[in-house]
Design a protein around this motif. Structure first.
Motif, PDB file in Angstrom:
ATOM      1  N   UNK A 175      -6.869  11.567  -0.829  1.00 40.53           N
ATOM      2  CA  UNK A 175      -5.467  11.950  -0.585  1.00 40.53           C
ATOM      3  C   UNK A 175      -4.614  11.589  -1.796  1.00 40.53           C
ATOM      4  N   UNK A 176      -4.861  10.396  -2.326  1.00 41.56           N
ATOM      5  CA  UNK A 176      -4.102   9.925  -3.491  1.00 41.56           C
ATOM      6  C   UNK A 176      -4.188  10.928  -4.642  1.00 41.56           C
TER       7      UNK A 176
ATOM      8  N   UNK B 215       0.858  -1.187   0.000  1.00 46.98           N
ATOM      9  CA  UNK B 215       0.000   0.000   0.000  1.00 46.98           C
ATOM     10  C   UNK B 215       0.893   1.234   0.000  1.00 46.98           C
ATOM     11  N   UNK B 216       0.503   2.231  -0.771  1.00 49.42           N
ATOM     12  CA  UNK B 216       1.292   3.461  -0.780  1.00 49.42           C
ATOM     13  C   UNK B 216       1.014   4.260   0.495  1.00 49.42           C
TER      14      UNK B 216
ATOM     15  N   UNK C 246       1.234   4.966  -7.479  1.00 48.79           N
ATOM     16  CA  UNK C 246       1.669   5.642  -8.702  1.00 48.79           C
ATOM     17  C   UNK C 246       2.881   4.900  -9.258  1.00 48.79           C
ATOM     18  N   UNK C 247       3.273   5.291 -10.456  1.00 51.07           N
ATOM     19  CA  UNK C 247       4.305   4.534 -11.177  1.00 51.07           C
ATOM     20  C   UNK C 247       5.585   4.397 -10.355  1.00 51.07           C
ATOM     21  N   UNK C 248       6.022   5.498  -9.751  1.00 51.18           N
ATOM     22  CA  UNK C 248       7.318   5.492  -9.075  1.00 51.18           C
ATOM     23  C   UNK C 248       7.331   4.612  -7.830  1.00 51.18           C
ATOM     24  N   UNK C 249       6.165   4.147  -7.391  1.00 49.61           N
ATOM     25  CA  UNK C 249       6.139   3.217  -6.260  1.00 49.61           C
ATOM     26  C   UNK C 249       6.946   1.960  -6.602  1.00 49.61           C
TER      27      UNK C 249
ATOM     28  N   UNK D 242       3.705   7.725  -4.454  1.00 52.03           N
ATOM     29  CA  UNK D 242       4.987   7.213  -4.966  1.00 52.03           C
ATOM     30  C   UNK D 242       5.825   6.561  -3.875  1.00 52.03           C
ATOM     31  N   UNK D 243       5.311   6.588  -2.609  1.00 46.86           N
ATOM     32  CA  UNK D 243       6.068   6.013  -1.474  1.00 46.86           C
ATOM     33  C   UNK D 243       5.264   4.890  -0.832  1.00 46.86           C
TER      34      UNK D 243
END
Lengths: 460, 257
Positions: free
Chosen positions: B80-81, B72-73, B149-152, B89-90
């Motif tokens: 919030x997302x 889960x991010x 998101x992608x960078x996750x 992304x984190x």
């Protein structure tokens, strides 16, 4: 320098000019994302008081983005017209709002004032104005531009016909152009966002639009919305290009993220001027902007997105554009979360642009992940129509199948014409009647038939 | 419906998916065209807001004999997302502790992104095309990530110690494409990677890029990334629309040399 404001016994402190501007800004998600928004409504309201008491002159002495580091700041400072500013130089931001609303501020005085205003002054006063103030003052400003027709006259509303297609298919584009023209759209520009930015592909689209406009003798102009350097190259290869397009922003670093600077914009304008394709005037540039672009490029210098947006208009006005529009809801909910924020931003952008002397239009739009819908767009369209917006977009059924967002439709423009008595640009209105498309352009009454010469445009 | 004035150019609709020749009631949209739009917008919004059926997607992944870890991010909910892309992304704290090193050539991340429909409709059939082509790559567990998101994928790939990561994610839905899936390949995933370090394959769905074509493109990019030891803007996709590698003579920029 720090600012303090006491309201009803409570004192609020603001570290510097840019944080005062940010905290005075009506709430929006982008400023919260940047970590610069007011922490609560009370702090925001107090910041608006502090901003109202600030002398307008402050903005000449203190810059929100450093002069040394940013060519947009240098453009703003170096091109400021002190003589034009003189009549309001003694005012505070709050007094300036009163002046703008007063009967003394008529079209002639506002036109004369524009070169004396910096974008930060326009942004500051907009932050303490309600929606109706933004409408009323913008309506008093007139910015008229010309290429093959006259855009921005009172009682007029122009539209950009936006016939986008996901693969730039010529037949698909022609079908949308015909649809738009038959609904009376396209006097601001027939402008395509190309799917491909390759130079041959762009040149093909430029030639195609040129042929349509020439063959149908339409008093309008075309544009392929590609990078300025691509347009320059297409011109050097002989493309019959009317308007040079570019997305711009309010800081040097954000413009760099778009791959442009002031020098290349000048080069683009010179290239378009060299073709001498305008018959009525030489406004040859088309710019798009939008709140949040600087933050998205991490090039915001801690300045709120609305102030930076106004700075983009200082860039625009240096190049005497035919058209400038904010693509207000395109960027997404992390910058403007919902219909309320998009509506407010659209009115602010239009007001600031007009006050600064920019021929302002608006892409009244939203994405599917924003909390917005067609009702919100109807509200913004009606308000901007009342505010005298120069132009809006026109797209089949509001659905851009290339860019995947929703903007105003051909039908929406006709609604605004009928409700607000707004006619197309005079030359274009005359053509619509002559071509048998409109029975009565002033009343937005359409013919029911397809004239044979229009048929030739898309039926082969 | 006699008040609706039809447009005599309806046949041009075969030339474009644009909403042309809608006709008019007065100067306004006829009821049918209006409600058509409203329904498409509702579908696109539902794609954004309806939570991913993670249990169903996990069952599909396990059906392909893949190990699955849930993640889960740091964005706790959809509101919030949507407003805090940085949190999407984190990883959240519990996911960060749960992800143990599992060195592998390739880690897969399946994330809801902006369209749960995209993942629910397309992940299964796409993996059915892709997995048989991945012979030369050892696979780590699949991270099934929510509010991602992608960078996750960078943080997940780094935590697993994967040489490459592929993120399958729901794309921003269009009015006529609410279930478009995107694929992002990043070589040597780690925090701080940017979009310039990734290769993207977009619009994976039956009406867009077919599963087989997308799978062939993926394998091409993956092999090239392994050969070059990087991914991103310097790694050019030399496959055609069907994902087939073009012969040298069909590539104008090469045949000139």
């Amino acid at each position: 320098m720090a600012y303090a404001q006491s309201v009803r016994g409570q004192t609020y402190r603001f570290d510097d000019l840019k944080s005062l501007l940010a905290k005075a800004t009506p709430a929006r998600s982008g400023d919260a994302l940047a970590g610069i928004a007011a922490r609560d409504d009370s702090e925001r309201a107090a910041a608006q008081w502090a901003l109202a008491e600030l002398p307008l002159k402050t903005f000449l002495n203190e810059q929100v983005v450093p002069y040394e580091a940013d060519e947009v700041t240098r453009l703003i400072v170096d091109s400021h017209d002190a003589g034009a500013f003189a009549p309001v130089s003694h005012l505070t931001v709050g007094d300036f709002r009163n002046f703008l609303l007063s009967d003394a501020a008529d079209e002639a005085r506002l036109t004369a004032l524009a070169p004396g205003l910096t974008p930060e002054m326009a942004a500051a006063v907009s932050k303490i104005m309600r929606a109706q103030d933004l409408v009323l003052v913008a309506r008093k400003c007139r910015v008229v531009t010309k290429f093959r027709n006259t855009i921005g006259l009172p009682g007029r509303l122009s539209t950009r016909l936006q016939p986008n297609h996901p693969t730039d298919d010529p037949a698909g584009i022609a079908a949308s152009v015909l649809d738009g023209l038959m609904y009376g759209s396209g006097d601001a520009v027939i402008g395509i966002n190309p799917a491909s930015d390759s130079i041959p592909a762009v040149m093909k689209l430029v030639a195609m639009l040129d042929e349509i406009i020439a063959r149908q003798e339409i008093p309008t102009q075309s544009c392929v919305l590609t990078h300025v350097t691509t347009s320059i190259e297409a011109i050097s290869r002989g493309a019959p290009l009317d308007l040079v397009f570019q997305s711009i922003a309010g800081t040097q670093a954000a413009n760099a993220s778009f791959g442009v600077d002031l020098a290349v914009l000048r080069e683009g304008r010179d290239a378009a001027l060299s073709l001498k394709r305008g018959t009525l005037g030489d406004n040859v540039m088309y710019f798009e902007t939008g709140q949040g672009s600087a933050l998205s490029a991490e090039a915001h210098h801690g300045v709120d997105q609305q102030t930076l947006e106004a700075r983009a208009y200082a860039v625009a006005r240096a190049f005497k554009p035919l058209l400038v529009n904010t693509v207000v809801g395109f960027i997404g909910p992390e910058y403007l979360y919902n219909g309320k924020q998009i509506i407010r931003a659209g009115l602010e952008d239009h007001f600031c642009g007009k006050l600064l002397g920019v021929p302002m239009g608006c892409d009244i739009c939203y994405t599917n992940h924003a909390e917005a819908d067609q009702d919100d767009m109807d509200v913004l369209l009606t308000l901007l129509g009342a505010a005298g917006v120069n132009f809006i977009m026109g797209i089949p059924g509001s659905d851009d199948i290339m860019l995947n967002y929703q903007t105003t439709s051909f039908h929406d423009a006709l609604y605004a014409r009928r409700v607000l008595n707004l006619a197309p640009a005079p030359e274009f209105a005359e053509w619509l009647e002559k071509a048998g498309i409109f029975v009565d352009a002033a009343r937005a009454k359409l013919s029911d038939t397809l004239p044979s010469q229009m048929r030739a445009l898309a039926f082969s | 419906m006699s008040e609706v004035i039809k447009n005599p150019w309806t046949e041009l609709r075969r030339l474009t998916a644009a909403r042309i020749a809608l006709g008019r009631a007065g100067a306004s949209l006829p009821t049918a065209a209006h409600l058509d739009f409203q329904f498409d917008h509702a579908r696109a919004r539902d794609a954004v807001h309806r939570p991913l059926d993670a249990d169903a997607v996990e069952a599909v992944l396990r059906g392909h004999t893949l190990d699955v870890v849930r993640a889960h991010s740091a964005a706790p909910d959809r509101a919030t997302y949507l407003q805090r892309p940085d949190l999407g992304r984190r990883l959240d704290d519990s996911s960060r502790t749960a992800l143990r090193p599992n060195p592998c050539d390739l880690a897969l991340v399946v994330a809801d992104g902006l369209s749960s429909f995209a993942i629910e409709n397309n992940v299964g059939p796409f993996l059915a095309s892709l997995l048989p082509m991945l012979g030369g790559f050892s696979l780590g567990p699949v991270a099934l990530a929510l509010q991602g998101r992608v960078a996750l994928g960078d943080e997940i790939g780094a935590a697993l110690q994967a040489k490459a990561v592929i993120v399958l994610i729901g794309e921003r839905p269009g009015l006529s494409s609410p279930d478009s899936m995107g694929l992002y390949l990043t070589w040597a995933p780690q925090k701080g990677r940017t979009d310039a370090d990734r290769n993207c394959i977009s619009n994976i769905r039956p009406e867009g890029l077919s599963f087989d074509a997308a799978a062939r493109k993926t394998v091409y990019l993956l092999n090239e990334a392994r050969r070059l030891a990087y991914s991103g803007v310097r790694l050019k996709d030399e496959t055609d629309a069907d994902g087939l590698t073009l012969a040298r003579e069909a590539r104008p920029e090469l045949s000139a040399t």
